[in-house]
Motif scaffolding. Sequence first.
Motif, short mmCIF file in Angstrom:
data_model
loop_
_atom_site.label_atom_id
_atom_site.label_comp_id
_atom_site.label_asym_id
_atom_site.label_seq_id
_atom_site.Cartn_x
_atom_site.Cartn_y
_atom_site.Cartn_z
N SER A 1 0.83 -1.20 0.00
CA SER A 1 0.00 0.00 0.00
C SER A 1 0.87 1.25 0.00
CB SER A 1 -0.91 0.01 1.24
OG SER A 1 -0.14 -0.02 2.42
N SER A 2 0.36 2.32 -0.57
CA SER A 2 1.10 3.58 -0.65
C SER A 2 0.76 4.44 0.56
CB SER A 2 0.76 4.31 -1.94
OG SER A 2 -0.62 4.62 -1.98
N MET A 3 1.62 5.44 0.80
CA MET A 3 1.43 6.36 1.91
C MET A 3 1.66 7.77 1.43
SD MET A 3 3.18 4.46 5.17
CE MET A 3 4.81 4.60 4.44
N GLN A 4 1.26 8.70 2.26
CA GLN A 4 1.47 10.11 1.97
C GLN A 4 2.68 10.62 2.73
OE1 GLN A 4 -2.23 12.09 2.80
NE2 GLN A 4 -3.03 11.72 0.77
N ILE A 5 3.38 11.57 2.12
CA ILE A 5 4.58 12.13 2.73
C ILE A 5 4.51 13.65 2.64
CG2 ILE A 5 5.90 11.97 0.57
CD1 ILE A 5 8.37 11.43 2.28
N SER A 6 4.86 14.31 3.72
CA SER A 6 4.92 15.77 3.75
C SER A 6 6.36 16.18 3.99
CB SER A 6 4.02 16.33 4.85
OG SER A 6 4.34 15.75 6.10
N THR A 7 6.80 17.24 3.34
CA THR A 7 8.20 17.65 3.34
C THR A 7 8.39 18.94 4.13
OG1 THR A 7 7.88 18.82 1.25
CG2 THR A 7 8.64 16.55 1.14
N GLY A 8 9.61 19.13 4.61
CA GLY A 8 9.98 20.33 5.34
C GLY A 8 10.82 21.26 4.48
N MET A 9 11.54 22.16 5.15
CA MET A 9 12.39 23.10 4.44
C MET A 9 13.65 22.40 3.94
SD MET A 9 10.91 26.02 4.37
CE MET A 9 12.28 27.08 3.93
N PRO A 10 14.16 22.77 2.76
CA PRO A 10 15.40 22.15 2.26
C PRO A 10 16.59 22.51 3.14
CG PRO A 10 14.73 23.96 0.84
CD PRO A 10 13.61 23.76 1.81
N PHE A 11 17.49 21.57 3.32
CA PHE A 11 18.70 21.80 4.10
C PHE A 11 19.97 21.72 3.25
CE2 PHE A 11 17.80 17.26 4.36
CZ PHE A 11 19.03 16.68 4.06
N PHE A 12 19.84 21.35 1.97
CA PHE A 12 20.99 21.29 1.07
C PHE A 12 20.52 21.59 -0.33
CE2 PHE A 12 23.61 18.96 -1.98
CZ PHE A 12 24.87 19.47 -1.69
N GLY A 13 21.36 22.27 -1.10
CA GLY A 13 21.05 22.58 -2.49
C GLY A 13 22.31 22.63 -3.33
N SER A 14 22.18 22.29 -4.60
CA SER A 14 23.30 22.34 -5.53
C SER A 14 22.79 22.82 -6.89
CB SER A 14 23.99 20.98 -5.66
OG SER A 14 23.11 20.04 -6.26
N HIS A 15 23.70 23.37 -7.69
CA HIS A 15 23.36 23.89 -9.01
C HIS A 15 24.32 23.30 -10.03
CE1 HIS A 15 23.60 26.76 -12.38
NE2 HIS A 15 22.31 26.94 -12.16
N ALA A 16 23.77 22.83 -11.15
CA ALA A 16 24.56 22.26 -12.25
C ALA A 16 24.20 22.99 -13.53
CB ALA A 16 24.31 20.76 -12.38
N TYR A 17 25.21 23.43 -14.28
CA TYR A 17 25.01 24.17 -15.52
C TYR A 17 24.80 23.22 -16.70
CZ TYR A 17 26.72 28.30 -13.04
OH TYR A 17 26.89 29.34 -12.16
N ARG A 18 23.84 23.57 -17.57
CA ARG A 18 23.63 22.95 -18.88
C ARG A 18 23.65 21.42 -18.80
NH1 ARG A 18 23.59 26.60 -22.85
NH2 ARG A 18 24.42 28.70 -22.40
N GLN A 19 22.60 20.90 -18.17
CA GLN A 19 22.45 19.46 -18.05
C GLN A 19 21.45 18.95 -19.08
OE1 GLN A 19 24.19 17.47 -15.68
NE2 GLN A 19 25.34 19.40 -15.59
N PRO A 20 21.74 17.83 -19.76
CA PRO A 20 20.76 17.28 -20.72
C PRO A 20 19.55 16.73 -19.99
CG PRO A 20 22.62 15.80 -20.45
CD PRO A 20 22.97 17.04 -19.70
N VAL A 21 18.38 16.90 -20.61
CA VAL A 21 17.13 16.43 -20.03
C VAL A 21 16.41 15.57 -21.06
CG1 VAL A 21 16.88 18.37 -18.45
CG2 VAL A 21 15.95 18.54 -20.76
N ASP A 22 15.47 14.77 -20.57
CA ASP A 22 14.75 13.85 -21.45
C ASP A 22 13.62 14.53 -22.20
OD1 ASP A 22 16.43 11.88 -20.50
OD2 ASP A 22 15.02 11.26 -18.92
N PHE A 23 13.07 15.62 -21.65
CA PHE A 23 11.87 16.21 -22.25
C PHE A 23 12.19 17.29 -23.28
CE2 PHE A 23 12.82 18.23 -18.18
CZ PHE A 23 12.97 19.56 -18.56
N ASP A 24 13.46 17.58 -23.54
CA ASP A 24 13.79 18.64 -24.49
C ASP A 24 15.18 18.38 -25.03
OD1 ASP A 24 13.91 20.92 -26.02
OD2 ASP A 24 13.04 22.21 -24.47
#
Length: 602
Positions: free
Chosen positions: A374-397
């Motif tokens: 069975s599936s469950m619901q999840i609630s999220t808090g504030m982010p504690f880590f972040g990173s940035h990557a330039y010019r990454q290939p994506v599947d939708f474009d």
Amino acid sequence: MDEKQPIVIEDSDPEDVEMEDWCLETDDIAPALLSLPIEVFQLIQRHMDVATFFVSLLTCKHFLECATSRPLILKHLNSLPGLSLGFSELSTEELLIEFRTRAAESGRAAGILANVQDYKAEAGSLMPKSSFSPTVLPPRSVATTLAVPYRSGIIRLWELNTHQVRRKEELYIRNEDKSQGRMDIVKTDFAPGSRDLAVLWTQDESRPTHASYYDPKLIGKIRTYKVTVFHRCKSTSRGHFYSSEEQDTRDVLYAKFPKPLGFAIASNGTACISWDSGCYEPRCRVWLVWRNDSLMQSSNYDCSPQTTEVTGTHSTDMLFDIQFVERGKKMLLSQLGSPVPHCHTQLGYNGSSVEDSATLNRQRIPFGLHIDGSSMQISTGMPFFGSHAYRQPVDFDEEDYCRKSFLSLGRTESSSTGDRPSQLFIVRHEDFNLPGDCDHEIDLDWHRTGGKPTALLAGFRQDSKKSGCVLATSPDGSRISAAIWRRVYVWSINPTMLVEGNLDLYFPPQDFNARLGLGRVLPTLLPIAEGVVHRLVWTSETNLFAITDQGLMSWDLGCTSDGDKDFLSLAHDAWSPSAVSAPAPGAWDKKIPNTLRDMLLD
């Protein structure tokens, strides 16, 4: 030379045991053990867990020499999180160094090797009502401040550094009406942006009892609470400091003898208070107390500030934790013991309006986390880590996009029957923008919903006691700590590896579910705290501080830690602002309080 004396075991039954068989030469015990074949020691080390194996390498030279077995090192190395590629190209000595490095980073032996310092509270201090200043991310990191209120209306500030706890200022609340009785400090909080210190207090002459909530004669009686804010000033000679002269006060009038539950201050001076109204409906009320700029800038007194009651909160939910985010434009409300917010409120941009609070969007996990699927619901808090990557290939474009990745904590709801306890996850969020539309900056002060769970924090259990659960993350996001009553757990991760997505190469095979794409992070239990833990803060990636009802505790998880424990005192470890540094380690017995120091100098 004297003959060696044998060890004689007394109170033994001569019919069952021959005494001569239990007589051992004391000086022959160590040589007898060391004369065992090296394969025996390696077999013992193979059945050790990672923490015990790591400690054995640091404490016994013979164990270290026996650990030069490549299969033995690989067995323990593969049980630690981290990339498992390229091991075949490393020598045995390099493998041993890699294991010791990863074991230290994961903190597996922190429960044994962590240095602990226990600062006993001073007389008259209100430690459960103390607070830490928010952690500032590098490179603009500053020392964390501890504010401890006292029954006399004094707030003392300590500066928490890596190797010392140093008293900085002593603040006094201006009480114009001293005839109403002694001041009773209820809550304290630091503003996240300006680091101003806010204090919620009242006069304790008419302090209500439990019967006051149900006495019809007391219904409608107004009790005055006050919010006093000490401003963090800038001086060319002293840098940033707090002063008793730079304070402003607001009155908060409330009828029916409420009980304050949560208190927070925004960087713009807006205060928020949640109340327990007892038997009245709704039982939990949330008030916003706005700031009059003209009065506050002159450090004046506002006897009738504008107050707005936040509607839409559930009457049965007791909201204890309050957090201002998005530069003070949104307010997150949490229940007792919840590591993630329960609902949010959008604040008006004109400083006088507020939208109704709404329950946070809880994402339904698309895969089953239990045997029944069975599936469950999840609630999220504030982010504690972040990173940035330039010019990454994506599947939708076909074009390349800038990718921003964030990590936050997510909690699942426990079932009403209790067969599914609440679980804590690390959730990954991703945002894609064209390079021309991306600001190329990481903003952690923004709540995000959705995302994909990437790791389970094993061993987490939400506490149902009065203290709830206290969470804290390190400045760089590599450590997550949770305090449940007196037990403090630490999970160590590599956040960069989690956002990259190669989880099958990062987690050990026994800790990774390939079908769910979910890893498992094992906790480390730190030495038991002296008292119930009320607040936690990481001043660095290796230094954790906790406010308990007995005082202040700190754990050092650094590579030089060896399990030492010091019993100190806030009264004797306080230093005047003119002091250059604390004395060298080992000279704690020479410390004297500031008051005695000043008397001797005079």
